[in-house]
Design a protein around this motif. Structure first.
Motif, PDB file in Angstrom:
ATOM      1  N   LYS A 255       0.023  -3.591  -3.022  1.00 47.43           N
ATOM      2  CA  LYS A 255       0.333  -3.090  -1.681  1.00 47.43           C
ATOM      3  C   LYS A 255       1.832  -2.864  -1.601  1.00 47.43           C
TER       4      LYS A 255
ATOM      5  N   HIS B 186       3.516   1.747   2.706  1.00 45.06           N
ATOM      6  CA  HIS B 186       2.420   2.501   3.322  1.00 45.06           C
ATOM      7  C   HIS B 186       1.431   2.991   2.278  1.00 45.06           C
ATOM      8  N   ARG B 187       1.429   2.345   1.105  1.00 39.05           N
ATOM      9  CA  ARG B 187       0.557   2.789   0.022  1.00 39.05           C
ATOM     10  C   ARG B 187      -0.216   1.609  -0.546  1.00 39.05           C
ATOM     11  N   ARG B 188      -1.397   1.907  -1.022  1.00 40.49           N
ATOM     12  CA  ARG B 188      -2.200   0.930  -1.748  1.00 40.49           C
ATOM     13  C   ARG B 188      -2.504   1.545  -3.113  1.00 40.49           C
ATOM     14  N   THR B 189      -2.310   0.782  -4.153  1.00 43.35           N
ATOM     15  CA  THR B 189      -2.483   1.300  -5.506  1.00 43.35           C
ATOM     16  C   THR B 189      -3.518   0.462  -6.245  1.00 43.35           C
TER      17      THR B 189
ATOM     18  N   THR C 161      -3.265   6.060  -6.113  1.00 43.86           N
ATOM     19  CA  THR C 161      -2.610   5.588  -4.901  1.00 43.86           C
ATOM     20  C   THR C 161      -3.175   6.326  -3.702  1.00 43.86           C
TER      21      THR C 161
ATOM     22  N   PRO D  34      -3.575   5.773   1.012  1.00 43.73           N
ATOM     23  CA  PRO D  34      -3.184   4.941   2.162  1.00 43.73           C
ATOM     24  C   PRO D  34      -4.106   3.739   2.361  1.00 43.73           C
TER      25      PRO D  34
ATOM     26  N   ALA E  42      -8.297   4.160  -2.820  1.00 40.72           N
ATOM     27  CA  ALA E  42      -7.596   4.120  -4.103  1.00 40.72           C
ATOM     28  C   ALA E  42      -8.516   3.606  -5.207  1.00 40.72           C
TER      29      ALA E  42
END
Length: 92
Positions: free
Chosen positions: A43, A46-49, A66, A68, A73
């Motif tokens: 985390k 503003h991104r989740r990978t 990646t 949101p 993701a």
């Protein structure tokens, strides 16, 4: 198949880990030589990978996506792995 799930900057519930394991288990019939699966969920602002790795005897398949949302993701990463496995099997 051994599944290792690790997180960076967040915690994930046991239910979500089980769901992720179930998604990855769907790839197992395509790769009978599958030894280990590693998932790294991270985390950022503003991104989740989701970074997924499948290890077989001869090859390693890797995918990093990646989005949101973490679930999106993971879905993209699993889809990319499925595509890689299909392409590899088609070459043989």
């Amino acid at each position: 198949m051994q599944v290792i799930i690790s997180t960076r900057g967040m915690t994930v519930s046991r239910i979500y880990k089980d769901e992720l394991t179930r998604k990855l288990a769907k790839l197992e019939p395509m790769l009978p030589a599958l030894i280990k699966t590693r998932a790294i969920l991270s985390k950022e602002k503003h991104r989740r990978t989701a970074a997924l790795t499948l290890l077989t005897r001869r090859r390693a398949f890797r995918s990093r996506e990646t989005a949101p949302d973490l679930e999106a993701a993971v879905d993209l990463a699993v889809h990319a792995l499925r595509r890689q496995v299909r392409e590899t099997k088609a070459r043989r």
